[in-house]
Design a protein around this motif. Structure first.
Motif, short mmCIF file in Angstrom:
data_model
loop_
_atom_site.label_atom_id
_atom_site.label_comp_id
_atom_site.label_asym_id
_atom_site.label_seq_id
_atom_site.Cartn_x
_atom_site.Cartn_y
_atom_site.Cartn_z
N ASN A 131 -70.84 23.03 -46.19
CA ASN A 131 -71.15 21.72 -46.77
C ASN A 131 -70.99 21.73 -48.28
O ASN A 131 -70.65 22.73 -48.89
CB ASN A 131 -72.57 21.30 -46.38
CG ASN A 131 -73.57 22.37 -46.77
OD1 ASN A 131 -73.21 23.29 -47.50
ND2 ASN A 131 -74.77 22.29 -46.26
N LYS A 181 -66.97 18.36 -49.91
CA LYS A 181 -66.16 17.14 -49.96
C LYS A 181 -66.95 15.96 -50.50
O LYS A 181 -68.16 16.00 -50.61
CB LYS A 181 -65.63 16.85 -48.58
CG LYS A 181 -64.57 17.83 -48.19
CD LYS A 181 -64.35 17.83 -46.70
CE LYS A 181 -64.42 19.21 -46.14
NZ LYS A 181 -65.75 19.81 -46.22
N SER A 223 -69.89 17.76 -42.66
CA SER A 223 -68.46 17.52 -42.52
C SER A 223 -67.93 18.36 -41.36
O SER A 223 -68.39 19.47 -41.13
CB SER A 223 -67.73 17.89 -43.80
OG SER A 223 -68.04 19.21 -44.16
N LEU A 224 -66.98 17.78 -40.67
CA LEU A 224 -66.42 18.43 -39.49
C LEU A 224 -64.99 18.85 -39.77
O LEU A 224 -64.32 18.26 -40.60
CB LEU A 224 -66.43 17.47 -38.30
CG LEU A 224 -67.81 17.17 -37.73
CD1 LEU A 224 -67.74 15.96 -36.82
CD2 LEU A 224 -68.34 18.36 -36.97
N PRO A 225 -64.51 19.89 -39.08
CA PRO A 225 -63.12 20.29 -39.26
C PRO A 225 -62.16 19.19 -38.82
O PRO A 225 -62.54 18.30 -38.06
CB PRO A 225 -62.96 21.51 -38.35
CG PRO A 225 -64.30 21.86 -37.87
CD PRO A 225 -65.22 20.74 -38.13
N LEU A 254 -73.69 22.44 -36.73
CA LEU A 254 -72.45 21.69 -36.46
C LEU A 254 -71.39 22.60 -35.86
O LEU A 254 -70.20 22.28 -35.91
CB LEU A 254 -71.89 21.04 -37.72
CG LEU A 254 -72.74 20.03 -38.47
CD1 LEU A 254 -71.85 19.24 -39.40
CD2 LEU A 254 -73.46 19.10 -37.54
N ARG A 294 -70.67 15.53 -49.78
CA ARG A 294 -70.86 15.56 -48.34
C ARG A 294 -71.80 16.69 -47.93
O ARG A 294 -71.66 17.81 -48.40
CB ARG A 294 -69.53 15.79 -47.64
CG ARG A 294 -68.92 14.52 -47.15
CD ARG A 294 -67.64 14.74 -46.41
NE ARG A 294 -67.02 13.43 -46.22
CZ ARG A 294 -67.41 12.60 -45.28
NH1 ARG A 294 -68.36 12.93 -44.43
NH2 ARG A 294 -66.84 11.41 -45.19
N VAL A 295 -72.74 16.38 -47.06
CA VAL A 295 -73.61 17.41 -46.52
C VAL A 295 -73.14 17.77 -45.10
O VAL A 295 -73.13 18.92 -44.71
CB VAL A 295 -75.08 16.93 -46.49
CG1 VAL A 295 -75.96 17.97 -45.85
CG2 VAL A 295 -75.53 16.62 -47.90
#
Lengths: 434, 174, 935
Positions: free
Chosen positions: C26, C29, B113-115, B151, B110-111
């Motif tokens: 990042n 995951k 990703s959100l909490p 982000l 993943r580049v």
């Protein structure tokens, strides 16, 4: 400002040329403006003190400084205004999709800067008219100085956009997004740099006996040298703070190893400056001015390299993208230039179809031979020259011939489908007849 | 006498001062080196070719982007529909084929990703006419996908403000 | 790749993002490319709904399973389903925790020499069983198959397999077998079964002991029909019982009858109806003559119901046009139970409304269910050592049967006892071989809870463990036994059967819809006068008297007959009458408590001739003196007699004595007080209409609302405290199960609680209390970090990741609905699969509370935006409202003038709790007569 829209860099080479051009121009322009700002500040300060203390040394040096700062008109124009115009052009090219914005801002900057120059010149001319060394009204000078600083603040903010292209879409909506911490930090960094540099120059001046004036005693010289030393030293001490904040506030996409390395370099150089000043030999011999100034040139060079690298990172995608889009762009231009009025419409349509074909289909299809999909000279005739049937297939393709992978559904807009279908049938039939 | 005591002292103080800043800079650089770079993916998928050269629309592979909160990674079947034939000799494509034949899903890194406490829907943003590149940058030019934009909340909010999107906490906070 | 595999993979996808959620760093995951694209209509990140059937109790309610990324995260009643029509009870909701139960049996286990279980493969297990089947056949031992109530295809299959393998199929074992009712109907009408009661057609309902809201036959279906009728104000409902049940607490009128004397009451009623003049069809003369004649006084003296009460009931029945009498529960589980059931039947007959009200055509499929006597016989046969292999499927006799049967001991005498189930309960622990069954959400099947109503059991995920469905086990056994290897799986068997039954199209329809309802002509039945008369003659002599004080073993709302004990959620949610969550207790009447000086939580030894138990006491208002009450599941293998004629158990322990142990027990009683302390939480109807007029003075600006202002209306006249909403809320919102220790410290987490408030007469009203989403919320103004704020849609939002846990909000909340996380509440695997990904799981030090299911609102608005419209009325509803079997809760937009909430909130029955405080809540309560309410 529609015309600005077409001001796209046509190639990556052209683009990098721009960037290095910009680099050079800034390398000349910023120190120049910087010295004007720094110098006139000091001069004004001395002028003020002189009034208080009635000490001729202050006033004399103030005058001297002002004269060094405000040279003839043409260099002012050459180094002050012309570079800005160049930079402006470079911006128009680099930030091709926010040019209306930069247009307004640059005009503002130019106007303010020009005002600044003329005011300062006015201030200087007082000195010439004045017979003896009488304290002068500081007002005009101060105004000029403020104008310069304001112009430079605006400049650094516009400069800041270069590091954060993600902002451009927002910028087009609300100008306030122009203000950014990074820009403010850069502004402060430059100011610090200016004063450091100015200090260096003063040291140099102080080192030599000022312009063959009579009755210059060691005292005033010492005073000048100390002034320079203190100015540079303190400026150099604050420099690292801004360097650090610059790193922190830079957007992620602008970062790279080079960026960090150059910041480190700036720190080391400023360390050197401080050491030289701290360990400078006492009175008598020629002061450290030359070395300090040299180092400062290096510092500024490092800073510009740093920024240049950052801009490079920030824009690499956009530019890379342009490079990849180049052929398509070419066809667009072709599309725009219908030669003959009579066939214009059909020609345009054909071009459109051709453009779509080259952009979307040519990856898998050629007319003559099998690539991924079948050769179109074989495949297209199956539709018996009926564009509708062909369009239907392009809209949602199914497996026709088992020896080929099924064609993916491209989800093209209707007009493109129409254009390419017509184009294909035209091509195949044309090819068949001739 | 005292002069030659003073000098080293100054020397020490000054270099100490700058030393601290140097250290911090190095630390920053290191942390960037660890986390900030674009990660290597299990299969070196070139967006450059697919997006820019072939100019495939984003939702050609990320089929859910306008239908769900997740954009979704393409099923290998989708890749194979072309790559059964195209560039089959390339090493990366061989990897792909192996995955497909051995029925091993590809685990991309993943580049973005959100909490956990953030609700984000691709669908809503796409349908509101936000261009993919506004958040994901010029993907078409990235040899390796890297994150553009932090982000962070301020980043989201600034755009919501600029575009007049709702700014009620409950819009995004679960 | 199957759809479920795909969903599983996508599940991993979002699962991983959910589990590891560390800011926006990042590269941390995974992001997964599956092999094949999913079927049409399946979109990762969007909820999917799949029909199935609840198997927590024999009622067989229809389910709509909510799936997220391939994992079932919520069970809801299937709207339109002939049994429950959208409602789902507390047990059904909790069924999900059975699926994900950490202690589920993961693989077949065999008891080794040391008496310890050790895992074996299915192959081994099956062959072991079929071998021992073979040798016991050889050695002349009998092979027996015992199971819980089984209906539909599985019943057919079991029959077939048993025939093929020469296994004797025993009558199914259910604690609540309704044997008395079956016997009575057999006797009177030649219909030996439990009929389907058509409450919806009655204008007066008399329930005698039948706990229709808790466990009786099909509680959700009863509740739904009854509350609909009550909502329309078309039915009056009296309830007669010796103890105090939730059902009794909700009847229009409740009469406490002396334990075991219901027959007297009913005979008095019947006599009276006859005397009121001829009804079509009257009773045959011999019956009429056999019926004893009682004066009101003697009847009152015999039943313990005051004369006034008797007359009230009597006239109510007599005046009703379509009266319905349902006898059941503890009132038919005593020596005179048969008479009670029979007399109820006769009253029904006399009123001539049988076909319309008591539907024998759609009997409640209890035919295969046996009695306690059958189990006694079984125990005997086991004792004689004539049993080879004994299958025990989905049943727990060791726990439920009386000690006297010594079932546990005799079970050991079987050559091989095969326990089939999901949790290692008392019976399974006694078995030699344990075969784990798949949960109904993991297996194919069908159920026919009511004749002609077939409900689909459909798997929504692959078995979590190495388990099989009962059908598959049987088929494999048959395969092994008859030599030719396993022919087909149970799925194929079912599809084949359905195909034959409904045809190809019909089957697909069935699979999509989840149920089939066949229609029959109503069945006419006739009263067998001779048998009825003889029964009545017998009655004169028979002594149904129970020696008081008597201990009543009542069925439990939360655990049915005890089968729900394993599920933590069912202990976390308190019993609505006592608000006791964890642990066992004994209810005594206030009178008893006074005379023997008993207080709540005080430990007593309750004992009869050959049995005793130590239990803490709860003083239960409304319980009559001389009667103690425990829930069936509080007493393991209780000392119950078997009733001669019906073979059912006598659910009473007479001559029970209490001895104080002098100790106090730690019992979590969650409610602070059983009375309102005069605070008018539920206003006294006398004072209704008194509005507090003084306008609110506020320093804060008024909130504006653009499109929506969400509000809730709760009809207290419909709410019966069944607590289904509480379970639904728990599961929908990832509310943690915190356990007894925290409950004792007052640290329960439930966002929604049922508050029972008792009147002086022991009458009780239930007040569901949740966040009131005040318009002028005291909690918002005191939050130092703006974690609690008021959003433009009138919601009182809590931003969890902003909360720093000062707990000011909770201190300032007049309703005490905010819950504080004192710890990280870990979700023991695989329970974490149950979590709703639309919510953050709150960490330690965070305040949480009801959000009006904001995630559902968000989803509805999302749908609305897609279609470019506002959210329609009824499109979005909260989990509690959805699950409510009575439809007491209504949720909607107050700004929409003709939404249901607006209309109800405007009705003259509406009030808000603590209105005088000026908090301006968004939750309206309806109180007083239901007639004329807009619902």
């Amino acid at each position: 400002m529609a015309s600005w829209g077409n001001l796209q860099p046509l190639s990556t080479e052209f683009y990098s040329l721009l960037r290095y051009g910009l680099f050079l121009v800034l390398f000349l322009h910023i120190p120049f403006v910087g010295f004007i700002i720094g110098g006139s500040t000091v001069s004004l300060l001395l002028n003020f003190l002189g009034k208080e203390k009635r000490d001729p040394a202050y006033l004399r040096f103030s005058k001297e400084l002002m004269e060094t700062v405000m040279i003839r008109r043409w260099p002012l124009f050459m180094f002050g205004i012309v570079p800005l115009l160049l930079v402006w052009f470079a911006y128009a090219r680099i930030l091709f999709d926010s040019t209306p914005l930069s247009w307004h801002l640059w005009s503002a900057i130019l106007v303010v800067l020009f005002a600044g120059f003329s005011l300062l010149r006015r201030y200087r001319s007082h000195w010439d008219r004045a017979r003896d060394l009488r304290p002068l009204p500081v007002g005009i000078g101060a105004a000029g100085l403020l104008a310069m600083i304001l112009a430079f603040f605006l400049f650094s903010n516009v400069y800041g956009i270069l590091f954060n292209p993600e902002k451009l879409p927002l910028l087009r909506k609300q100008i306030w997004f122009l203000l950014s911490w990074n820009a403010v930090v850069k502004f402060l960094l430059f100011l610090a740099f200016f004063f450091g540099m100015t200090g260096g120059v003063i040291l140099l001046l102080g080192g030599r006996s000022p312009g063959g004036e009579e009755g210059t005693d060691a005292g005033s010289r010492g005073f000048v040298r100390d002034l320079g030393a203190i100015l540079t030293f303190s400026a150099t001490l604050v420099l690292p703070v801004f360097v650090l904040f610059d790193l922190v506030t830079l957007p992620e996409i602008a970062l790279s190893a080079a960026v960090f390395a150059t910041s480190a370099a700036v720190l080391l150089l400023s360390l050197a400056v401080c050491l030289i000043l701290a360990l400078a030999p006492g009175k008598g011999e020629s002061g450290p001015g030359a070395r300090v100034l040299a180092l400062y040139v290096l510092i500024f060079f490092a800073v510009l390299v740093h920024d240049n690298a950052a801009v490079g990172n920030a824009y690499q995608d956009r530019i890379g993208f342009l490079a990849l889009q180049a052929p398509a762009a070419g066809t667009e231009h072709a599309k725009e230039a219908p030669r003959d009025e009579a066939t214009a419409a059909g020609q345009a349509a054909a071009n459109a179809g051709k453009a779509v074909f080259e952009a979307k289909c040519s990856g898998c299809h050629r007319f003559d031979i099998r690539v991924v999909g079948p050769p179109l000279n074989v495949a297209v005739p199956k539709y018996g020259g009926d564009p509708e049937k062909l369009k239907g297939f392009i809209r949602n393709p199914g497996k026709v011939n088992p020896d080929y992978p099924s064609m993916p559904k491209l989800g093209l807009p209707e007009e493109e489908i129409d254009a390419v279908a017509k184009y294909l049938i035209g091509q195949v039939q044309g090819g068949g007849s001739s | 006498m005292e002069r030659n005591l003073k000098k080293p002292a100054i020397l020490l103080a000054v270099s100490g001062y700058f030393g601290v800043f140097l250290l911090i800079t190095v630390a920053l650089g290191f942390s960037w080196y660890r986390g900030g770079q674009a990660p290597d993916q299990p299969i070196a998928f070139p967006h450059t070719i697919h997006v820019s050269k072939l100019s495939l629309p984003c939702n050609f592979c990320h089929i859910y982007v306008d239908r769900s909160r997740h954009a979704g990674a393409p099923a290998l079947e989708t890749c194979m529909s072309c790559h059964r034939a195209i560039a089959t000799e390339r090493e990366e494509i061989r990897k792909l084929t192996r995955h497909y034949e051995e029925k091993r899903p590809v685990l991309w890194i993943r580049v973005y990703s959100l909490p956990e406490h953030v609700y984000f829907s691709h669908k809503r943003h796409v349908k509101a006419g936000v261009d993919c590149s506004e958040c994901h940058g010029m993907v078409g030019a990235m040899k390796k996908i890297r994150r553009v934009g932090s982000l962070e909340m301020g980043w989201c909010v600034s755009c919501h403000r600029a575009k007049g999107a709702p700014r009620d906490c409950a819009t995004c906070h679960k | 790749m199957k759809r479920r595999d795909f969903l599983r993979i996508v599940g991993v996808l979002t699962g991983s993002t959910l589990i590891s959620s560390c800011g926006s760093g990042n590269g941390s995951k995974k992001f997964i490319s599956s092999i094949l694209p999913p079927e049409e209509g399946i979109i990762p990140g969007e909820a999917i709904f799949s029909p199935s059937t609840c198997t927590e109790c024999p009622a067989g309610c229809g389910l709509s399973v909510t799936l997220r990324e391939g994992w079932p995260i919520k069970l809801e009643g299937a709207p339109g389903h002939p049994v429950n029509d959208g409602g789902l009870c507390i047990r059904g909701q909790s069924s999900l925790t059975r699926l994900y139960h950490p202690k589920r049996i993961a693989n077949p286990m065999l008891r080794n020499g040391g008496g310890k279980f050790q895992g074996i493969s299915w192959e081994k297990a099956i062959s072991l069983v079929s071998e021992s089947l073979a040798d016991s056949r050889g050695s002349g031992r009998k092979n027996l198959y015992l199971s819980g109530r089984t209906t539909g295809s599985l019943s057919a299959l079991t029959g077939m397999v048993c025939r093929k393998l020469a296994v004797e199929r025993l009558p199914e074992f259910e604690v609540y077998s309704h044997s008395a009712v079956k016997e009575a109907n057999g006797l009177l009408f030649g219909q030996r079964e439990v009929p389907h009661y058509r409450i919806e057609n009655a204008d007066f309902l008399l329930t005698v002991g039948a706990d229709i809201l808790e466990t009786h036959i099909s509680p959700v279906s009863c509740t739904r029909k009854l509350s609909r009728a009550r909502g329309r104000g078309e039915i009056r409902w009296f309830h007669v019982e010796p103890h105090l049940s939730l059902t009794g607490a909700n009847a229009d009128k409740r009469f406490a009858v002396l334990p075991g004397r219901e027959a007297v009451l009913l005979s008095y009623m019947l006599r009276h109806i006859l005397d009121r003049g001829p009804r079509r069809p009257g009773l045959p003369p011999e019956v009429a003559n056999a019926l004893q004649r009682l004066s009101a006084e003697s009847a009152s003296e015999g039943t313990g119901i005051p004369v006034g009460g008797l007359q009230e009931i009597r006239d109510a029945i007599a005046n009703a046009r379509r009266p319905l009498v349902i006898a059941g529960g503890v009132s038919t589980a005593h020596p005179e139970g048969l008479e009670v059931a029979a007399m109820a039947g006769m009253i029904q007959w006399v009123t001539g409304e049988i076909p319309g009200l008591v539907d024998f055509a759609r009997g409640e499929n209890y035919g295969g269910v046996g009695t306690f006597r059958d189990m006694e016989d079984l125990s005997g046969r086991l004792g004689k050592g004539e049993v080879g292999v004994l299958f025990l499927s989905r049943t727990n006799p060791v726990f439920s049967l009386p000690k006297a049967y010594s079932f546990r001991e005799n079970l050991g005498k079987a050559k091989l006892s095969v326990g089939m189930g999901d949790l290692l309960d008392e019976t399974m622990q006694e078995a030699n071989l344990v075969l784990p069954l798949s949960h109904s959400l993991e297996s194919w099947g069908d159920a026919e809870p009511r004749r002609g109503v077939v409900s689909l059991v459909k798997p929504v995920l692959n078995p979590l463990h190495d388990t099989l469905s009962e059908g598959d086990i049987l088929l494999r056994l048959m395969g092994k036994g008859s030599g030719e290897g396993s022919p087909t799986g149970y799925r194929e068997y079912l599809f084949d059967a359905w195909g034959r039954k409904y045809g190809k199209k019909g089957r697909d329809e069935f699979l999509k819809r989840g149920y089939v309802e066949e229609s029959f002509p109503a069945k006419r039945v006739f009263l067998d006068g001779r048998k009825a008369a003889s029964l009545l003659e017998g009655m004169k002599s028979s002594a149904g008297e129970l020696g008081r004080p008597v201990l009543v073993l009542a069925p439990s709302l939360r655990t049915y007959d005890g089968r729900g004990r394993g599920l933590p959620l069912l202990s976390e949610i308190p019993d609505p009458l006592t608000t006791i969550s964890y642990g066992r207790f004994l209810s005594v009447s206030p009178g008893t408590a006074k005379e023997s000086g008993l207080k709540d939580r005080e430990e007593v030894t309750v004992s009869s001739a050959d049995w005793s138990e130590v239990l803490p006491v709860k003083v239960q208002p409304g319980l009559q003196d001389g009667v103690y009450q425990v829930f069936r599941d509080f007493v393991a293998s209780p000392p119950l007699r078997t009733e001669k004629r019906t073979g059912g158990a006598v659910e009473y322990i007479d001559g029970a004595r209490l001895v104080k142990s002098g100790k106090m027990a730690a019992v979590p009683i969650l409610s602070g007080s059983s009375s309102q302390q005069g605070r008018g939480l539920i206003p006294d109807p006398a004072h209704k209409g008194e509005k507090h007029h003084h306008g609110r003075v506020s320093l804060y600006p008024e909130h504006g609302h653009e499109e929506y202002r969400w509000a809730m209306v709760i009809d207290l006249a419909l709410c019966n405290g069944c607590s289904a909403c509480v379970a639904a809320c728990h599961i929908e919102n990832n509310v943690p199960v915190v356990g007894k220790k925290d409950h004792l410290k007052g640290r329960e987490m439930s966002w929604l609680r049922i508050e029972p408030f008792y009147g002086d007469a022991g009458d009780v009203e239930f007040l569901p209390m949740l966040c009131q989403h005040c318009h002028a919320a005291p909690c918002e103004t005191v939050c130092p970090v703006y974690a609690a704020y008021h959003n433009p849609e009138g919601l009182n939002v809590q931003v969890y990741n902003r909360c720093v846990g000062t707990r000011y909000c909770s201190n300032n909340c007049p309703y005490k609905v905010r819950r504080f996380n004192w710890f990280w509440h870990r979700w023991e695997k695989p329970l974490n699969r149950m979590q709703n990904p639309d919510l953050e799981t709150r960490g330690v030090g965070v305040m949480e509370k009801c959000t009006f299911c904001i995630q559902r609102i968000r989803a509805a608005k999302d749908r609305g935006k897609d279609e470019g419209r506002k959210v329609r009325d009824g499109e979005v509803t909260t989990a509690c409202a959805q699950s409510c079997p009575t439809g007491a809760i209504v949720f909607g937009n107050l700004l929409d003038a003709d939404s249901r909430v607006s209309r109800l909130a405007g009705s003259d029955r509406a009030y808000r709790v603590f209105e005088a405080l000026g908090t301006d809540p968004s939750v309206y309560y309806l109180h007083g007569k239901t007639r004329g309410s807009g619902s």
